[in-house]
Design an enzyme around this catalytic site. Sequence first.
Site, short mmCIF file in Angstrom:
data_model
loop_
_atom_site.label_atom_id
_atom_site.label_comp_id
_atom_site.label_asym_id
_atom_site.label_seq_id
_atom_site.Cartn_x
_atom_site.Cartn_y
_atom_site.Cartn_z
N LYS A 1 -35.54 -11.39 30.00
CA LYS A 1 -35.38 -12.84 30.15
C LYS A 1 -36.66 -13.42 30.71
O LYS A 1 -37.39 -12.74 31.43
CB LYS A 1 -34.23 -13.14 31.13
CG LYS A 1 -33.67 -14.53 30.99
CD LYS A 1 -32.74 -14.61 29.80
CE LYS A 1 -31.92 -15.85 29.73
NZ LYS A 1 -30.77 -15.68 28.84
N HIS B 1 -33.81 0.95 27.42
CA HIS B 1 -33.06 2.07 26.83
C HIS B 1 -33.03 1.94 25.31
O HIS B 1 -32.82 2.90 24.59
CB HIS B 1 -31.65 2.15 27.43
CG HIS B 1 -30.70 1.13 26.89
ND1 HIS B 1 -29.72 1.43 25.97
CD2 HIS B 1 -30.59 -0.19 27.11
CE1 HIS B 1 -29.06 0.32 25.67
NE2 HIS B 1 -29.57 -0.66 26.35
N LYS C 1 -34.95 -7.97 24.77
CA LYS C 1 -34.58 -9.22 24.10
C LYS C 1 -33.93 -10.18 25.08
O LYS C 1 -33.11 -9.76 25.91
CB LYS C 1 -33.57 -8.88 22.98
CG LYS C 1 -33.27 -10.03 22.06
CD LYS C 1 -34.31 -10.17 20.97
CE LYS C 1 -34.17 -11.46 20.21
NZ LYS C 1 -34.73 -12.62 20.94
N LYS D 1 -24.94 -7.46 27.43
CA LYS D 1 -24.51 -8.27 26.29
C LYS D 1 -24.86 -7.57 24.97
O LYS D 1 -24.03 -7.42 24.08
CB LYS D 1 -25.25 -9.60 26.40
CG LYS D 1 -24.83 -10.67 25.48
CD LYS D 1 -25.72 -11.91 25.61
CE LYS D 1 -25.67 -12.58 26.97
NZ LYS D 1 -26.30 -13.92 26.95
N SER E 1 -29.95 -13.59 16.59
CA SER E 1 -31.37 -13.29 16.81
C SER E 1 -31.72 -11.92 16.22
O SER E 1 -32.80 -11.73 15.66
CB SER E 1 -31.69 -13.26 18.30
OG SER E 1 -31.94 -14.55 18.79
N1 GLU Z 1 -30.74 -17.15 25.40
C1 GLU Z 1 -29.68 -16.58 24.65
C2 GLU Z 1 -28.83 -15.71 25.55
O1 GLU Z 1 -28.81 -15.87 26.73
C3 GLU Z 1 -30.17 -15.88 23.39
C4 GLU Z 1 -31.06 -14.72 23.60
C5 GLU Z 1 -31.68 -14.15 22.33
O2 GLU Z 1 -31.37 -14.62 21.25
O3 GLU Z 1 -32.50 -13.23 22.47
O4 GLU Z 1 -28.09 -14.88 25.10
#
Ligand code: GLU
Length: 473
Positions: free
Chosen positions: A108, A67, A72, A96, A364
């Site tokens: 992920k 979306h 990420k 998140k 990030s």
């Molecule tokens: N692995 C981290 C998380 O679960 C960071 C992910 C990121 O920075 O893209 O939020």
Amino acid sequence: MSNHQPYSFFHSVERSFDKAASFTKWEKGLLEQIKACNSIYSMRFPVKMDDGRIEVIEAYRVQHSQHKSPCKGGIRFSDEVNQDEVMALASLMTYKCAIVNVPFGGGKGGIKINPKKYSVYELEKITRRYTSELVKKNFIGPGIDVPAPDYGTGEREMSWIVDTYASLKPGEIDAAGCVTGKPITQGGVRGRKEATGLGVFFGIREVCNMPDVMAKLGLTTGVVGKTVIVQGLGNVGYHSAKFFREHGSKVIAIAEYEGAIFNSNGLNEEEVFQHRKATGSILNFPGATNIAKSTDALEIECDILIPAALENVINGDNAERVKAKIIGEAANGPLTPEADEIFAKKGVLVVPDMYLNAGGVTVSYFEWLKNLSHVRYGRMEKRFTENLNTHILTQMEELTGKKVSDVERNFILHGPEEVDLVHSGLEESMIAATREIMAIWKENPTIPDMRTAAYVCAINKVGTSYTELGIFP
Ligand code: GLU
């Protein structure tokens, strides 16, 4: 793992989502679209090990939602990796990012290996091969999908990823933005390493600063003097412990997989870390009591419990015995839905993972912006700010005939460094998200817990975004 029922992490995310969806106005089809994982890439590839053996590596990348672009989310290296887990974690990334207003979809990745069992050279080969598989299928790129560190990975792996990507895409000017969590020399941003732990601290501090919330829990406002237990002394646990201690809380127990240690006067995470490095174990730390069974530490009386390791550690089996008043989910999915129900009944405040540990992805986002803009934060304004502040202070001193102390002078004149701006951007994001979720919860007191309120917040934002994209006329 709980003995109560076969556990699917993705199913548990779906359950939490459905619970929250009933408090929103979105139509069923749109909710289904928000919930579904859009693309799932499951791969197997061979890697030759140091002893000449060929091993078939199992790995995944899941893009939960586009979306917003890019997708990420981190990449984890763990024996426990499976498709269900990666799907759940990718979904959590979508929610998140939405909550902290980071304009990304969720993704992920995971490689099913125990990194401790491989040489550095083998890990490099696995990581580079994984990256080239992602490139082949168009599953990575600054505008497509941007991985980051997660459980079992860090700066080193991110370096290998950016180097592999850049060498396969010669001339791509924004190549550094294909992954975040890189070392500073490879395009990383200052403040990324401590970001998740610092975000956890900012989020819990904001909750602790809400007098009505604290009164309900029978606690005083503020984090000063609060007792904290941290499970996991990895990057997130270590930094969470550090910021709580630095701001006047007492970290009375730290748990790792080999056992836990307790000291009612407080533990210093750096000393514990060094002790573990030197002796190979957290146990027998000077002045602390050993707890042989690591999970027993979760059941010690404290104000704030921070599970900062893996998912599903507090479940139907042990939740009843947990005595903390506040649980801050620094890990992804440390509580099962059964545990959630028990805590809601007991009046324990669970501050949910998908926003509380959003500090990592928030910074990030700052790193990705830095990569696209090709300029370090603070480079343009630091000197200007310092010159201006010097001028203002000199004028004030001349007009009043008084001088400020050297300490004050340094504080007032200081122009922002990259790390100052990153920390300040993170603080703002975490405070704003905490307030937004709490406001949703207050507005609708039938919402049973803060996790559901956070999901409502996320669903509304993703729903609005989909609707404004115009694909649901
Ligand atoms: N692995 C981290 C998380 O679960 C960071 C992910 C990121 O920075 O893209 O939020």
